[in-house]
Design a protein around this motif. Sequence first.
Motif, PDB file in Angstrom:
ATOM      1  N   VAL A  46       0.864  -1.179   0.000  1.00 22.59           N
ATOM      2  CA  VAL A  46       0.000   0.000   0.000  1.00 22.59           C
ATOM      3  C   VAL A  46       0.895   1.221   0.000  1.00 22.59           C
ATOM      4  CG1 VAL A  46      -1.671   1.342   1.323  1.00 22.59           C
ATOM      5  CG2 VAL A  46      -1.920  -1.134   1.139  1.00 22.59           C
ATOM      6  N   THR A  79      -5.358  -1.553  -2.223  1.00 20.37           N
ATOM      7  CA  THR A  79      -6.123  -0.392  -1.770  1.00 20.37           C
ATOM      8  C   THR A  79      -5.874  -0.082  -0.301  1.00 20.37           C
ATOM      9  OG1 THR A  79      -8.015  -1.850  -1.352  1.00 20.37           O
ATOM     10  CG2 THR A  79      -7.935  -0.705  -3.473  1.00 20.37           C
ATOM     11  N   ASP A  80      -5.710  -1.122   0.514  1.00 12.84           N
ATOM     12  CA  ASP A  80      -5.434  -0.906   1.931  1.00 12.84           C
ATOM     13  C   ASP A  80      -4.789  -2.164   2.506  1.00 12.84           C
ATOM     14  OD1 ASP A  80      -7.537  -2.784   2.838  1.00 12.84           O
ATOM     15  OD2 ASP A  80      -8.922  -1.234   2.173  1.00 12.84           O
ATOM     16  N   TYR A  81      -4.333  -2.063   3.757  1.00 10.76           N
ATOM     17  CA  TYR A  81      -3.599  -3.166   4.361  1.00 10.76           C
ATOM     18  C   TYR A  81      -4.478  -4.369   4.647  1.00 10.76           C
ATOM     19  CZ  TYR A  81       0.193   0.169   4.788  1.00 10.76           C
ATOM     20  OH  TYR A  81       1.180   1.072   4.508  1.00 10.76           O
ATOM     21  N   ASN A  82      -5.736  -4.139   5.004  1.00  7.29           N
ATOM     22  CA  ASN A  82      -6.630  -5.270   5.241  1.00  7.29           C
ATOM     23  C   ASN A  82      -6.764  -6.126   3.990  1.00  7.29           C
ATOM     24  OD1 ASN A  82      -7.286  -4.840   7.936  1.00  7.29           O
ATOM     25  ND2 ASN A  82      -8.919  -3.406   7.451  1.00  7.29           N
ATOM     26  N   GLN A 164      -5.245   7.539   8.669  1.00  8.21           N
ATOM     27  CA  GLN A 164      -5.143   6.484   7.664  1.00  8.21           C
ATOM     28  C   GLN A 164      -6.094   5.347   8.049  1.00  8.21           C
ATOM     29  OE1 GLN A 164      -3.105   6.955   4.853  1.00  8.21           O
ATOM     30  NE2 GLN A 164      -2.991   8.997   5.767  1.00  8.21           N
ATOM     31  N   ASP A 165      -5.959   4.223   7.370  1.00  4.64           N
ATOM     32  CA  ASP A 165      -6.753   3.047   7.691  1.00  4.64           C
ATOM     33  C   ASP A 165      -6.541   2.645   9.150  1.00  4.64           C
ATOM     34  OD1 ASP A 165      -6.853  -0.194   7.734  1.00  4.64           O
ATOM     35  OD2 ASP A 165      -8.287   0.600   6.297  1.00  4.64           O
ATOM     36  N   SER A 168      -3.380   1.020  10.212  1.00  6.81           N
ATOM     37  CA  SER A 168      -2.136   1.771  10.033  1.00  6.81           C
ATOM     38  C   SER A 168      -1.557   2.112  11.394  1.00  6.81           C
ATOM     39  CB  SER A 168      -2.407   3.054   9.246  1.00  6.81           C
ATOM     40  OG  SER A 168      -1.252   3.873   9.219  1.00  6.81           O
ATOM     41  N   GLN A 195     -10.867   9.665   6.979  1.00  8.17           N
ATOM     42  CA  GLN A 195      -9.830   8.757   6.490  1.00  8.17           C
ATOM     43  C   GLN A 195      -9.339   9.218   5.128  1.00  8.17           C
ATOM     44  OE1 GLN A 195     -10.418   4.451   6.889  1.00  8.17           O
ATOM     45  NE2 GLN A 195      -9.564   4.229   4.837  1.00  8.17           N
ATOM     46  N   LYS A 197      -6.181   8.691   1.994  1.00 14.53           N
ATOM     47  CA  LYS A 197      -5.312   7.666   1.401  1.00 14.53           C
ATOM     48  C   LYS A 197      -3.911   8.219   1.209  1.00 14.53           C
ATOM     49  CE  LYS A 197      -8.303   4.277   0.787  1.00 14.53           C
ATOM     50  NZ  LYS A 197      -8.134   2.962   1.425  1.00 14.53           N
TER      51      LYS A 197
END
Length: 312
Positions: A46, A79-82, A164-165, A168, A195, A197
């Motif tokens: 990401v 798109t994100d860490y998840n 952030q997410d 994060s 939130q 990005k």
Amino acid sequence: MRFNHRAKYGVAIISLLLLSVGLTGCGKSSAKKGDYTPKKLTVEFVPSSNAGTIEAKAKPLEGLLKKELGIPVKVAVSTDYNTIVEAMGSKKVDVGYLPPDAYVLAHKQYNAKVLLQAQRYGVKEPNDQSTGKLVDYYRSQILVRKDSGIKDIQDLKGKTIATQDTTSTAGWIYPAVEMLNHGVNINKDGIKTVQVKGHDQGVLSVYNKNTDAAFVFQGARLLVQGDEPDVMKKVVPIYTTGKIPNDTITVRGDMSSKWQKKISKAFKDIAKTKKGHQIISSVYSHEGYVDSKDSNFDIIRKYDKEATKLDK
């Protein structure tokens, strides 16, 4: 757009738990065997700033890794860490550039293996100068506009914060927990969260007065200094957190020990070359990699446990 991070944090954890249950019959059992030999390596990360720009900078890693490993390599931006954690659990991604909190989740749910930790140059105030010394940790900061009148954590009550997410470490976990330790709950106390990005977007949200504050990694202002030369004067930190273990290079749980060693060696060797170093430095400000181990992230587990108090 505003988000309820309290709800999002719970949803993220629940979704990972549900996915791990669904994969119990295949993902976890095969992860324990540790016999996976990739025919094509998929690497995802990401970006900490503009996704399109970062993906273009990272693409040359494909050729360098292919040369080191002898198999095709695909490098992509998630798109994100998840999303990366879940993709590693479902065996769609072999290697993830994961920050510490996302690594802890991946290890807990899917037995993901940390191979390496990044090294960066330390950062010091007042203008995020390099210390010239390589370290395996970084810090998070809470930024505000200098003319905002916000001087400390107590002043954040009733304000709007760019984050952030929720997985994060620098963009959510550490600053939120340390705010709580100072008596301010981000899920309460009239605080609204937005939130964004990328940590550059967090800095810009404060610079442009779209939010009152932002959670970013220390040094994030440098990401926008080229476009906004006066950012150091207008956007300033009011708080700096404790040390956070640096980003990881993590592999899926069923990766064979032979390939874990090959991948570790490949990344370390690439980081020592002129071209390779230029890539990892431009993408994540990484200067090199050192071997890592799971116990290095026990401090993250401590912060995660403290984060549950945010909902009480």
